[in-house]
Design an enzyme around this catalytic site. Structure first.
Site, PDB file in Angstrom:
ATOM      1  CE  LYS A  10     -30.752 -24.089 -28.547  1.00  0.00           C
ATOM      2  NZ  LYS A  10     -30.340 -23.080 -27.987  1.00  0.00           N
ATOM      3  CG  HIS A  85     -28.445 -20.096 -33.384  1.00  0.00           C
ATOM      4  ND1 HIS A  85     -27.845 -20.125 -32.012  1.00  0.00           N
ATOM      5  CD2 HIS A  85     -29.745 -20.285 -32.983  1.00  0.00           C
ATOM      6  CE1 HIS A  85     -28.694 -20.350 -31.252  1.00  0.00           C
ATOM      7  NE2 HIS A  85     -29.757 -20.558 -31.829  1.00  0.00           N
ATOM      8  CD  GLU A 154     -33.184 -17.322 -32.116  1.00  0.00           C
ATOM      9  OE1 GLU A 154     -34.033 -18.223 -31.507  1.00  0.00           O
ATOM     10  OE2 GLU A 154     -31.870 -17.732 -32.287  1.00  0.00           O
ATOM     11  N   GLY A 160     -32.144 -19.689 -24.256  1.00  0.00           N
ATOM     12  CA  GLY A 160     -31.942 -20.810 -23.084  1.00  0.00           C
ATOM     13  C   GLY A 160     -31.833 -20.126 -21.748  1.00  0.00           C
TER      14      GLY A 160
HETATM   15  C1  PEP Z   1     -32.512 -21.075 -30.130  1.00  0.00           C
HETATM   16  O1  PEP Z   1     -31.998 -21.980 -30.117  1.00  0.00           O
HETATM   17  O2  PEP Z   1     -32.782 -20.630 -31.132  1.00  0.00           O
HETATM   18  C2  PEP Z   1     -33.398 -20.758 -28.901  1.00  0.00           C
HETATM   19  C3  PEP Z   1     -34.522 -19.651 -28.956  1.00  0.00           C
HETATM   20  O3  PEP Z   1     -33.286 -21.440 -27.845  1.00  0.00           O
HETATM   21  P1  PEP Z   1     -34.471 -21.615 -26.398  1.00  0.00           P
HETATM   22  O4  PEP Z   1     -35.952 -21.439 -27.137  1.00  0.00           O
HETATM   23  O5  PEP Z   1     -33.744 -22.700 -25.864  1.00  0.00           O
HETATM   24  O6  PEP Z   1     -34.132 -20.204 -25.907  1.00  0.00           O
END
Ligand code: PEP
Length: 227
Positions: A10, A85, A154, A160
């Site tokens: 990120k 994302h 995701e 996060g």
């Molecule tokens: C991401 O940035 O795609 C992500 C899954 O972040 P995290 O692992 O921090 O939840």
């Protein structure tokens, strides 16, 4: 079977010195295919066997202030690019833009990693999730060779937050994505850490992980990539 494990840094770190240091602390394991996605500004300076970008634009060149194109990424030997994302979708990317980005990434021989799961709730209801991601996949993959696209499931609430989907639920969603679209690789992302990673990697249809926060901590990420 080797899994694909992608670290998404990120907007971190803030200096090139830190980026180079962080990269040097990540092992070059043979157990899995590991991809690091630092911010664009560091891509030409950090050295790692597989590098990915966190986003790209849908035009190769021209009057597009602030954008980075797949053609430029290809010239830096970037092999993967994250597209769609949830943090980009929050910033305004819609499924048509995502589709155009994937199209151009493929045209430049960069593997697009299409992230879906934006707008899912914390229910982990298989039907609700398939309804939402179906829309993102129908539009995101429209007219494209889906087998060349990696999909990362995701759930947005898991990113996060310290909360994860269950491995069982993720396996069902991965199977759905493969059966319906002909996608060959599905990853899980959302608060993956060294303690929960194995549960996902053990699933037959989960081909790897997209890791955010834990990819910035070498001791955590090295454990995950060596599982
Ligand atoms: C991401 O940035 O795609 C992500 C899954 O972040 P995290 O692992 O921090 O939840």
């Amino acid at each position: 079977m080797k899994k694909l494990i992608i670290g998404n840094w990120k907007l971190n770190p803030v200096s090139l010195k830190e980026a180079v240091k962080l990269t040097s602390l990540i092992e070059k394991t043979k157990k899995n295919t590991v991809v690091l996605c630092p911010p664009h500004v560091f891509l030409s300076s950090v050295k790692y066997p597989n590098l990915g970008a966190q986003d790209c634009f849908w035009e190769e060149k021209g009057a597009f202030t602030g954008q980075v194109s797949p053609l430029q990424l290809k010239n830096f030997k970037i092999k993967y690019v994250l597209v769609g994302h949830s943090e980009r979708r929050f910033a305004g990317d819609d499924d048509h833009m995502v589709n155009a980005k994937i199209r151009l990434a493929l045209a430049n021989n960069i593997v697009p990693v299409l992230c879906v799961g934006y707008k899912t709730t914390v229910l982990q209801d298989d039907m609700e999730v398939t309804d939402i991601i179906k829309n993102q996949l129908d539009l995101g993959l429209a007219g494209l060779e889906a087998e060349k696209v990696v999909v990362a499931y995701e759930p947005v609430w898991a990113i996060g937050s310290g909360k994860t989907a269950t491995p069982d639920h993720t396996e069902k969603i991965a199977l759905f994505i493969k059966n319906r679209y002909g996608v060959e690789k599905v990853l899980y992302g959302g608060s993956v850490n060294p303690s929960n990673a194995q549960g996902f990697l053990a699933q037959r249809n989960v081909d790897g992980l997209l890791v955010g926060g834990a990819s910035l901590v070498p001791s955590y990420f090295n454990k995950i990539i060596n599982l």
